[in-house]
Design a protein around this motif. Structure first.
Motif, PDB file in Angstrom:
ATOM      1  N   ASP A  33       0.833  -1.203   0.000  1.00  0.00           N
ATOM      2  CA  ASP A  33       0.000   0.000   0.000  1.00  0.00           C
ATOM      3  C   ASP A  33       0.868   1.254   0.000  1.00  0.00           C
ATOM      4  O   ASP A  33       0.513   2.267  -0.605  1.00  0.00           O
ATOM      5  CB  ASP A  33      -0.919   0.022   1.223  1.00  0.00           C
ATOM      6  N   SER A  45       3.906   7.380  -1.959  1.00  0.00           N
ATOM      7  CA  SER A  45       2.458   7.271  -2.160  1.00  0.00           C
ATOM      8  C   SER A  45       1.895   6.205  -1.229  1.00  0.00           C
ATOM      9  O   SER A  45       2.535   5.173  -0.992  1.00  0.00           O
ATOM     10  CB  SER A  45       2.125   6.921  -3.618  1.00  0.00           C
ATOM     11  N   ASP A  53      -1.651   4.139  -0.952  1.00  0.00           N
ATOM     12  CA  ASP A  53      -2.840   3.881  -1.768  1.00  0.00           C
ATOM     13  C   ASP A  53      -3.757   2.897  -1.052  1.00  0.00           C
ATOM     14  O   ASP A  53      -3.400   1.742  -0.842  1.00  0.00           O
ATOM     15  CB  ASP A  53      -2.407   3.296  -3.122  1.00  0.00           C
ATOM     16  N   ARG A  58      -7.175   2.676  -2.148  1.00  0.00           N
ATOM     17  CA  ARG A  58      -8.367   2.679  -2.998  1.00  0.00           C
ATOM     18  C   ARG A  58      -8.853   1.247  -3.225  1.00  0.00           C
ATOM     19  O   ARG A  58      -8.052   0.366  -3.547  1.00  0.00           O
ATOM     20  CB  ARG A  58      -8.058   3.349  -4.337  1.00  0.00           C
ATOM     21  N   ARG A  72      -7.218   0.641  -8.625  1.00  0.00           N
ATOM     22  CA  ARG A  72      -6.787   2.002  -8.944  1.00  0.00           C
ATOM     23  C   ARG A  72      -7.561   2.606 -10.109  1.00  0.00           C
ATOM     24  O   ARG A  72      -7.534   3.818 -10.297  1.00  0.00           O
ATOM     25  CB  ARG A  72      -5.293   1.999  -9.277  1.00  0.00           C
ATOM     26  N   TYR A 108      -6.135   8.072  -1.353  1.00  0.00           N
ATOM     27  CA  TYR A 108      -4.801   8.004  -1.951  1.00  0.00           C
ATOM     28  C   TYR A 108      -4.064   9.292  -1.587  1.00  0.00           C
ATOM     29  O   TYR A 108      -4.601  10.398  -1.744  1.00  0.00           O
ATOM     30  CB  TYR A 108      -4.919   7.865  -3.466  1.00  0.00           C
TER      31      TYR A 108
END
Length: 735
Positions: free
Chosen positions: A412, A451, A453, A455, A464, A472
């Motif tokens: 992630d 990053s 993420d 989502r 994504r 995000y």
């Protein structure tokens, strides 16, 4: 209290869906859009009967043991044009909820030696089910699975957790008890890999990172599975601890088998595409990828993208006959070496060459011709001026990157540290000379990409492309020209850093971004995006007091050279806004600081007052978007969006003087393809909300209405010179 929308998401009987609930059904023109977006549902009374039982079962699962679905009323909807429609109303009596009165633990084989490492985490997991809260079966099962993960992650591979709930319907209380059996403390046995095919075993074992004899951990197995998935070479991965069957002696040594199904290791890509918007172009794409290049699971890919630009056509000038074809080409290659320094760190080497004509507003667009004033019939027309061809500036771009990348937290969180060297050499597609001051741009920069993420789609899996919920967060941080070896590289390339017509970037550039997705119903998703950017140049470029008169032919050579360097460096390092992935009510780079920059080719041209407005880039950017995504069947969807943003050369989110939110709203269509949604967005610039206090849409209209147009504000184009809208066609969501 359970909402009606929550119940509607869990029964088979569903209402027909319409765009915005049918608000456009009787609106002229928009009623066509409404009719195209209707998704009808068929009524079945037998399905409705089963739904009544589903509702009662769902209520009990949420702690309402006395709930009853008392009635389902079906009424025909009257009125012209509504034959065959029915209204369904379900009446539910919830009753009193059952609350948790106690949560207890029971142990079958507890010993002080076994429990020294697990007592505290087990208690913390058990306490996630709060006393006094409503009994929820889903929450009860989550705590049960959490307890099991706590045990198996700490060496108890054979651990079991049984749950029991005593419900007192008179007192509306529930007493929960979890019974735990630990079993023996276990260690990892031999690790076996099956189905490797031609894949090398050594890098895979390194990525798995499990040694025989260390304490068993289900968490390590999950990390190993994710590490194998990150290679991108497997179609399926199955991890199986070889536990003893029920009824047989439990061995404390647990072998593990990884059953792998390799995907195709080599692939050839052929395709093409086109763009019709702020410019018109067509291109081909050819690529090759090897996911086991020279063994060792190295990944190598190369791609070529030749194309043609129909210069200077745009979406609003497709009927024009005069245009010329400008060639473009992009070559890109990447080599990725896994397992550098440690098992999940990969080394990355990238290189690319690009010959291209920049997007409009970057000296790849001719100035607009103005209609000559009408004179007296008796007055002879003035002799025509000698016309000089406008420079069509292109670039040869060379980029090299080397660095490290590593995923964390089940991939992630991703972190990359790269060193990049970018060299842009300008040229002209036509015989006209380059603008004075234009030269080679050198941008060496250290880059950190971070990053996180989260989502996910409706099924709760990472997604994504079409997220339904989650968020995000990303940060792109760059430091350009600050390292000592940057100067050494520059001297090696051009001899000396101060050489004429050679401009090196020296700045710090930060660009954070946040996206969030909220499910507003079973199918509808509300998306939000906020992005900012900050540029802190060490050299004298991007200043807020940019003076375009220094670009005039009457200025000195040094002033014109500095002006050209400022324009070029900000073109590559500054911020711009507007376009398909930005503010969709504007064309590419139409939002942000603009200046009237005269002809810089050295020929006698227009004065500063008559020069065209071009974007010059800013040092601060903010953009925000809100979008409602509505699926229509399996392949189609529609969106309603609102975008806003601004770019300035001041270091403040709210400018001094008139505020410029550049607010636009619009509608879009989506069509699902294997490579992502194909989207068409139409954005409308809301009057009086582009520049506060100015209700005209363009500079010409502002002059006509005698409104004060802010200095440095761009003049957005009108579609077909009439409509204040922008049309964007692209693949992939805007965010």
């Amino acid at each position: 209290m359970i909402s009606g929308d929550e119940l509607a998401d869990r029964i088979a009987t569903a209402e027909s869906s319409r765009l915005l609930g049918g608000a456009f059904e009787h609106v002229p023109v928009l009623s066509i859009w409404d009719a195209l977006t209707v998704e009808y549902e068929r009524f079945d009374r037998f399905v409705l009967e089963r739904d009544m039982a589903r509702i009662e079962r769902y209520y009990r699962a949420r702690g309402f043991y006395g709930a009853r679905a008392r009635a389902a009323r079906v009424q025909r909807a009257g009125g012209p044009g509504k034959d065959g429609r029915v209204l369904v109303r379900i009446v539910v009596s919830e009753g009193e909820p059952v609350n948790v009165a106690s949560v207890d633990l029971s142990w079958r084989d507890w010993t002080l030696e076994k429990g020294k490492d697990i007592a505290r985490p087990v208690t913390e997991a058990k306490d996630q089910l709060k006393v006094g809260e409503r009994l929820d079966e889903e929450r009860y099962e989550e705590v049960k699975q959490t307890l099991l993960r706590v045990l198996t992650d700490r060496g108890f591979a054979y651990a079991t957790v049984e749950g029991h709930v005593d419900v007192d319907l008179v007192k509306h209380e529930a007493r929960v008890r979890y019974t735990i059996e630990l079993g023996p403390e276990c260690t990892f046995g031999p690790v076996k890999l099956e189905g490797l095919g031609e894949l090398p075993e050594r890098p895979l074992r390194t990525a798995i990172g499990i040694e025989q004899g260390e304490r068993f951990s289900s968490g390590k197995l999950a990390d190993a599975e994710q590490a194998l998935a990150d290679f991108g070479v497997f179609g399926a991965i199955a991890v199986k601890p070889e536990l003893a069957p029920a009824g047989q002696p439990r061995s404390p040594v647990v072998p593990v088998t990884f059953s792998l199904q390799p995907a195709a290791l080599r692939a050839v890509r052929l395709g093409g595409g086109a763009e019709v918007g702020s410019r018109v172009e067509a291109h081909l794409v050819a690529g090759w990828e090897d996911r086991n290049f020279l063994g060792g699971l190295r990944r190598f890919n190369v791609e070529a993208r030749p194309g043609l630009v129909f210069y200077p056509l745009e979406i609003g000038s497709l009927g024009d006959d005069e245009f010329r074809l400008l060639p473009e080409i992009q070559l890109r290659a990447e080599l990725r070496q896994p397992g550098v320094f440690e098992r999940r760190t990969a080394a990355v080497l990238r290189g690319s060459f690009k010959l291209y004509c920049p997007q409009p507003g970057e000296y790849c667009k001719p100035p607009k011709e103005e209609e000559p004033p009408e004179g007296d019939a008796a007055t002879p027309p003035p002799p025509p001026k000698e016309e000089h061809e406008h420079s069509i500036v292109g670039y040869r771009e060379y980029v090299g990157s080397i660095g490290l990348e590593r995923p964390f937290l089940k991939s992630d969180l991703n972190v990359a540290l790269l060193y990049n060297v970018q060299l842009n050499s300008p040229f002209t597609y036509n015989p006209a000379p380059l603008p004075v001051g234009f030269g080679t741009i050198f941008i060496p920069y250290l880059q950190a990409l971070v990053s996180y993420d989260r989502r996910q789609n409706r099924a709760g899996k990472p997604d994504r492309l079409t997220p339904h919920h989650g968020y995000y967060v990303a940060l792109d941080a760059q430091v350009a020209g600050q390292q000592r070896f940057d100067t050494a590289i520059a001297k090696a390339l051009v001899g000396e850093e101060s050489k004429k017509n050679f401009h090196a970037a020296r700045d710090v550039r930060l660009q954070p971004e946040f996206r969030a997705y909220l499910p507003v119903s079973r199918k509808w998703t509300l998306g939000f995006r906020m992005k900012t950017g900050w540029l802190f140049p060490s050299e004298d470029y991007g200043a807020s007091d940019f003076d375009a008169t220094k670009c005039d032919v009457n200025a000195s050579d040094d002033e014109r050279a500095k002006c050209g360097a400022d324009l070029q460096l900000m073109q590559f390092r500054g911020f711009f806004s507007g376009g398909a992935t930005s503010n969709r009510g504007y064309g590419y780079n139409e939002v942000g600081p603009h200046a009237r920059v005269p002809n810089q080719t050295g020929e006698e041209g227009e004065s500063v007052q008559d020069a065209p407005l071009i974007p010059i880039g800013g040092r601060l950017l903010w953009e925000t978007s809100l979008e409602l995504r509505i699926p229509l069947g399996e392949s189609f969807g529609t969106v309603v969006f609102v975008d806003a943003g601004d770019v300035s050369r001041e270091y403040r989110l709210f400018r001094s003087g008139p505020q410029r939110p550049h607010l636009s709203a619009g509608l879009g269509l989506r069509y699902t393809t294997p490579i992502g949604p194909l989207r068409l967005d139409v954005g409308y610039r809301i009057p009086c909300m582009q520049v506060i206090g100015v209700c005209s849409q363009t500079l010409a209209q502002a002059k006509e209405n005698k409104e004060t147009w802010p200095t440095g504000e761009g003049s957005p184009g009108l579609l077909f010179d009439v409509l204040p809208i922008a049309v964007n066609l692209a693949i992939g969501e805007a965010f």
